[in-house]
Design an enzyme around this catalytic site. Structure first.
Site, PDB file in Angstrom:
ATOM      1  CB  ILE A  76       0.336   6.306   0.587  1.00 57.86           C
ATOM      2  CG1 ILE A  76      -0.284   4.961   0.190  1.00 57.86           C
ATOM      3  CG2 ILE A  76       1.332   6.143   1.734  1.00 57.86           C
ATOM      4  CD1 ILE A  76       0.660   3.983  -0.480  1.00 57.86           C
ATOM      5  CG  ASP A 109       7.722  18.460 -10.232  1.00 56.95           C
ATOM      6  OD1 ASP A 109       7.213  18.842 -11.295  1.00 56.95           O
ATOM      7  OD2 ASP A 109       8.227  17.323 -10.086  1.00 56.95           O
ATOM      8  CE1 TYR A 138       5.204  -0.226  -8.615  1.00 57.64           C
ATOM      9  CE2 TYR A 138       5.316   2.098  -9.179  1.00 57.64           C
ATOM     10  CZ  TYR A 138       5.062   1.096  -8.260  1.00 57.64           C
ATOM     11  OH  TYR A 138       4.686   1.420  -6.981  1.00 57.64           O
TER      12      TYR A 138
END
Ligand code: NDP
Ligand code: RET
EC number: 1.1.1.300
Length: 321
Positions: free
Chosen positions: A23, A72, A162
């Site tokens: 994405i 990061d 998650y």
């Protein structure tokens, strides 16, 4: 209320995390190739060794409306270095897209992996948003976009961690939105259902390497023999493309009055609506239970109907070798 756009005629600076694939990569390219050149994109990734795919897809926009940078989201130093390199261009839009999946019986997951998911999906976004807020508040303008998930609205069996990381993002953004409105800063949660990117392949790879310590045979069978095949069906039947999501996010960013939430998959909304139909949660739990354990054949049949309804019944089915 002032519009969410940048100063007249000037492109808005957009920083996107997780642009090495999926994405993030598609969104970076779409915004950089905007026909009206409304954006300057800072497409970030944690490993610049993976930038070829993005640079190839960006074409002529590379070095023009698209800059690649290292970031990061789990490293405060990496974030500070990236943000200070763009100081002169104050950030108009931040897209928190970087994310990590994890799936499987809770007993079999180790705490280090569980923490890594929260460090990436939740604390990574928190850290970045915390860093950009002061300058957005100073300029009384900004847009914070967070790529959440349908799993930030409704849990899914064997996706406990998650889903929790995305629920955390939802509560965080829902709270922040009220205060930021005072400063003409918008917060938008984009909640895709299954999307066909490397995301699923990474989960399948994780599962194939796992030996599921501490998991009883029944739980393991529900996961391997019931959940995984059904999940594969879901991706094949309801899965959107990363381009679909990039398009949806581009529309959110281009909106003059962005909303707090955007689900991208109309076929999935009946499932995220269940808890509002029955606040006790019984309807959600029993519906998912029946879909998973009771009506396997019917569930696959209904998925096939969904697929046909969504016009994909001619989509070639990849059958496992
Ligand atoms: N695919 C799906 O079904 C759905 C995905 N989402 C969400 O969409 C977002 C994008 O995922 P998607 O494109 O599908 O999957 P991908 O795995 O293709 O993309 C995830 C991206 O996040 C990056 N990333 C992971 N950890 C870090 C980190 N510490 N710092 C910076 N970047 C990092 C990855 O980089 P690297 O290449 O270095 O690993 C990769 O670029 C995620 O937040 C995901 O939760 C939401 C709903 C559905
Ligand atoms: C809908 C549904 C299922 C699976 C849903 C899945 C697998 C959703 C994946 C969403 C993703 C990948 C979001 C990422 O952020 C089951 C439990 C198989 C059966 C019950 C109905």
């Amino acid at each position: 209320m002032a519009r969410a756009e940048g100063p007249e005629g000037h492109p808005r600076t957009v920083l996107i995390t997780g642009c090495s694939s999926g994405i993030g990569l598609h969104l970076a390219v779409k915004l950089a190739q905007d026909p009206q050149q409304r954006y300057h994109v800072i497409a970030t990734m944690r490993d610049l060794g993976k930038k070829e795919k993005l640079e190839a897809a960006a074409g002529e926009a590379l070095g023009q409306t698209l800059t690649v940078a290292q970031l990061d989201v789990c490293s405060e130093d990496s974030m500070s270095a990236c943000l200070s390199s763009i100081e002169e261009r104050s950030l108009d839009v931040l897209v928190n897209n970087a994310g990590l999946g994890i799936v499987g019986p809770l007993e079999s997951l180790n705490m280090a992996d569980i923490r890594k998911v929260f460090e990436t999906n939740f604390f990574g976004a928190v850290q970045l948003i915390k860093a950009v807020l002061p300058s957005m508040k100073q300029r009384r303008r900004g847009h914070i976009v967070v790529v959440s998930s349908v799993m930030g609205l409704q849990g899914v069996v064997f996706n406990d961690i998650y889903s929790a990381s995305k629920f955390a993002l939802e509560g965080f953004c829902e709270s922040l939105a009220v205060q930021l409105l005072r400063f003409n800063i918008f917060v938008s949660l984009v909640e895709p259902g299954p999307v066909n990117t490397d995301f699923e392949a990474k989960l399948v790879a994780q599962v194939s390497k796992a030996d599921f310590p501490g998991t009883d045979p029944d739980t393991l069978s529900y996961f391997l023999d019931v959940y995984l095949p059904a999940s594969k069906d879901i991706f094949q039947t309801l899965g959107q493309s990363p381009e679909d999501i990039a398009q949806a996010i581009a529309q959110v960013i281009g909106s003059a009055q962005p909303s707090l939430r955007y689900q991208t998959n109309a076929l999935y909304t009946p499932l995220t609506a269940l808890k509002y139909a029955d606040p006790s949660g019984d309807l959600s739990v029993h519906t998912f239970y029946r879909l998973l354990f009771r009506c396997q054949p019917l569930f696959r049949f209904s998925l096939c109907c969904l697929r046909c309804l969504s016009g994909n019944c001619l989509r070639p089915r990849v059958t496992p070798m």
